[in-house]
Design a protein around this motif. Structure first.
Motif, PDB file in Angstrom:
ATOM      1  N   LEU A 115      42.481  33.363  31.343  1.00  0.00           N
ATOM      2  CA  LEU A 115      41.945  34.602  31.895  1.00  0.00           C
ATOM      3  C   LEU A 115      42.315  35.781  31.007  1.00  0.00           C
ATOM      4  O   LEU A 115      43.450  35.898  30.550  1.00  0.00           O
TER       5      LEU A 115
ATOM      6  N   PHE B 285      44.424  38.231  38.820  1.00  0.00           N
ATOM      7  CA  PHE B 285      44.782  36.813  38.865  1.00  0.00           C
ATOM      8  C   PHE B 285      44.552  36.216  40.254  1.00  0.00           C
ATOM      9  O   PHE B 285      44.092  35.081  40.377  1.00  0.00           O
TER      10      PHE B 285
ATOM     11  N   THR C 136      42.755  30.451  35.347  1.00  0.00           N
ATOM     12  CA  THR C 136      43.685  31.559  35.100  1.00  0.00           C
ATOM     13  C   THR C 136      44.499  31.351  33.828  1.00  0.00           C
ATOM     14  O   THR C 136      45.101  32.303  33.333  1.00  0.00           O
TER      15      THR C 136
ATOM     16  N   GLU D 232      41.901  33.249  40.901  1.00  0.00           N
ATOM     17  CA  GLU D 232      42.328  32.007  41.550  1.00  0.00           C
ATOM     18  C   GLU D 232      41.443  31.684  42.748  1.00  0.00           C
ATOM     19  O   GLU D 232      40.994  30.553  42.916  1.00  0.00           O
TER      20      GLU D 232
END
Length: 172
Positions: free
Chosen positions: A91, A78, A88, A82
């Motif tokens: 994701l 993550f 995200t 980012e």
């Protein structure tokens, strides 16, 4: 002496291209894949990378991070997403990163784009591995935390030993 010098020059001319060629060999690029152990899409992605190994393996090294059983790798996925500008909210795994290109999920429809991205990144003289600094920074933070914890434990042990020794000395 003249013959020796001529023979030496001829040998240099023969071996010079080999020396120059060895210096031209480029370093492989990193292809990062965040995956889940047991994920069928990830499994197919790995099968794809295995299938292109013979032809494209000279260009890249596959760097794998399992995210379903490793909360640290999941957090890193993550963080990487980012920093690379990947959405995200949507994701998932596999999450594949090749230079500037990212692929969320896997489908055979990605195959040509992945191969092209590998070759483009390898041939790009301005190629920048954007994931490596993030990983290095995370590893450095982890090392600092471990060193601090070890330092704290060592200090506690030292205090305990001093306390025990001083009790014995002053008890006499």
């Amino acid at each position: 002496m003249k013959k020796f010098f001529m023979a030496l020059c001829c040998l240099l001319l023969v071996f010079m291209p080999m020396v120059v060629k060895a210096d031209e060999k480029k370093e492989k690029i990193n292809v990062y894949i965040f995956y889940g152990d047991g994920c069928p899409h990830c499994h197919r992605a790995f099968e794809f990378f295995d299938s292109i190994e013979e032809e494209y393996g000279k260009y890249y090294k596959l760097v794998k991070f399992e995210t379903w059983y490793s909360s640290s790798n999941n957090k890193m996925m993550f963080e990487v997403a980012e920093k690379l500008g990947t959405d995200t909210e949507n994701l998932g795994v596999p999450y594949i990163i090749i230079g500037d290109k990212t692929f969320v999920g896997y489908s055979e429809a990605y195959d040509d784009d992945i191969k092209k991205s590998i070759v483009d990144a390898y041939e790009n003289d301005d190629y920048e591995d954007k994931v490596k600094p993030i990983i290095t920074e995370r590893n450095n933070e982890t090392k600092k935390t471990i060193y601090m914890a070890c330092g704290s434990v060592s200090a506690l042990l030292l205090i305990t030993i001093i306390n025990l020794v001083s009790r014995k000395v002053f008890a006499k």
